[in-house]
Design a protein around this motif. Sequence first.
Motif, PDB file in Angstrom:
ATOM      1  N   ALA A 198      -0.106  32.587   5.136  1.00 41.80           N
ATOM      2  CA  ALA A 198       0.613  32.591   3.938  1.00 41.80           C
ATOM      3  C   ALA A 198       1.271  31.214   3.736  1.00 41.80           C
ATOM      4  O   ALA A 198       1.070  30.536   3.033  1.00 41.80           O
ATOM      5  N   GLU A 199       2.456  31.374   4.231  1.00 46.33           N
ATOM      6  CA  GLU A 199       3.372  30.246   4.110  1.00 46.33           C
ATOM      7  C   GLU A 199       3.471  29.780   5.611  1.00 46.33           C
ATOM      8  O   GLU A 199       4.200  30.484   6.409  1.00 46.33           O
ATOM      9  N   ASP A 200       3.303  28.659   6.001  1.00 52.42           N
ATOM     10  CA  ASP A 200       3.457  28.053   7.391  1.00 52.42           C
ATOM     11  C   ASP A 200       5.072  27.709   7.230  1.00 52.42           C
ATOM     12  O   ASP A 200       5.432  26.884   6.639  1.00 52.42           O
ATOM     13  N   PRO A 201       5.804  28.103   8.369  1.00 56.15           N
ATOM     14  CA  PRO A 201       7.208  27.683   8.213  1.00 56.15           C
ATOM     15  C   PRO A 201       7.404  26.349   8.411  1.00 56.15           C
ATOM     16  O   PRO A 201       8.375  25.718   7.903  1.00 56.15           O
ATOM     17  N   VAL A 202       6.863  25.548   9.508  1.00 56.71           N
ATOM     18  CA  VAL A 202       6.918  24.077   9.521  1.00 56.71           C
ATOM     19  C   VAL A 202       5.588  23.613  10.051  1.00 56.71           C
ATOM     20  O   VAL A 202       5.199  24.088  11.048  1.00 56.71           O
ATOM     21  N   ARG A 226      12.693  17.952   6.055  1.00 66.77           N
ATOM     22  CA  ARG A 226      12.532  19.301   6.060  1.00 66.77           C
ATOM     23  C   ARG A 226      11.767  20.116   5.313  1.00 66.77           C
ATOM     24  O   ARG A 226      11.487  19.832   3.989  1.00 66.77           O
ATOM     25  N   GLN A 227      11.120  21.014   6.063  1.00 67.43           N
ATOM     26  CA  GLN A 227      10.222  22.072   5.632  1.00 67.43           C
ATOM     27  C   GLN A 227      11.463  23.037   5.211  1.00 67.43           C
ATOM     28  O   GLN A 227      11.845  23.830   6.028  1.00 67.43           O
ATOM     29  N   ILE A 228      10.994  23.439   3.805  1.00 72.17           N
ATOM     30  CA  ILE A 228      12.233  24.607   3.293  1.00 72.17           C
ATOM     31  C   ILE A 228      11.555  25.694   3.195  1.00 72.17           C
ATOM     32  O   ILE A 228      11.756  26.665   2.069  1.00 72.17           O
ATOM     33  N   GLY A 233      12.699  24.019   9.022  1.00 72.51           N
ATOM     34  CA  GLY A 233      12.410  23.172  10.128  1.00 72.51           C
ATOM     35  C   GLY A 233      12.825  21.704   9.848  1.00 72.51           C
ATOM     36  O   GLY A 233      13.035  21.269   8.677  1.00 72.51           O
ATOM     37  N   GLN A 234      13.486  20.989  10.842  1.00 77.83           N
ATOM     38  CA  GLN A 234      13.838  19.478  10.673  1.00 77.83           C
ATOM     39  C   GLN A 234      12.977  18.527  11.266  1.00 77.83           C
ATOM     40  O   GLN A 234      12.523  18.929  12.449  1.00 77.83           O
ATOM     41  N   LEU A 235      12.630  17.445  10.639  1.00 77.43           N
ATOM     42  CA  LEU A 235      11.632  16.557  11.355  1.00 77.43           C
ATOM     43  C   LEU A 235      11.936  15.213  11.276  1.00 77.43           C
ATOM     44  O   LEU A 235      12.662  14.932  10.136  1.00 77.43           O
TER      45      LEU A 235
END
Length: 260
Positions: A198-202, A226-228, A233-235
């Motif tokens: 559904a929604e991938d976290p990162v 950042r994936q919000i 998650g931080q990239l």
Amino acid sequence: MRLPLYQVDAFTDQLFAGNPAAVVPLSQWLPETVMQKIAAENNLAETAFILPDGDDWAIRWFTPEAEIDLCGHATLASAFVISHFLKPGAGLIRFSTQVAGELRVTRQGERFSLDFPARPGVAAEVPADVLAALGAAPPPAAFAARDLMLVYDRAEQVAAVKPDFATLARTGRKIIITAPGDDVDFVSRFFAPSVGIAEDPVTGSAHCTLIPYWADRLGKPELTARQISARGGQLWCRMEGQRVQIAGHAVLYLEGNIHV
């Protein structure tokens, strides 16, 4: 048959954040139907199966519903497992894939950097059924690669999107939405209900399209992202010719065995 299983939170340095991936080391490939059933049983966005290939590794990724062509967070999780448990201290890990060519992961302290192919998008129209499923206004710009990327003006617009996932699944589309960030260069979210996510976290693979766009728009090769999603998650990202570097941390959550 007893198989080792690791579950790793990727693109985070804290438990219960980032994107959880299962990693299953193998001595030989299992039938695809069995790997798919294991992925469905794990019920995570991705399960990675890895197999030694000389000094290197082969990798395949499965969602709960389908095998996919490329996955970032489960590759990072696999490199973490290899470097910590299977080949302790490994600094460079090479993966062969069925579609995406060779992938390299470099360990830099406790951060892992993925060397992935760039997948820049081309300007595209957003189908009306996609906008309706997202419940979103038309974006100022949109681009198509493997995924359809919608570009908005503000991070708040990205955060506010509340998709109807059943309707979005029927479109068959995988969707990236993105905007400039406040304390990072850009933010994003990713939806792929048509393959059971559904929604991938990162989503590391989405950054194969995000990085070329934002590097060009902002005029710089190095970017923070950042994936919000709810987990977040931080990239750390870099554009390098026809490749992108996508870096992040990982944390072990679970170690056990599968009985099949």
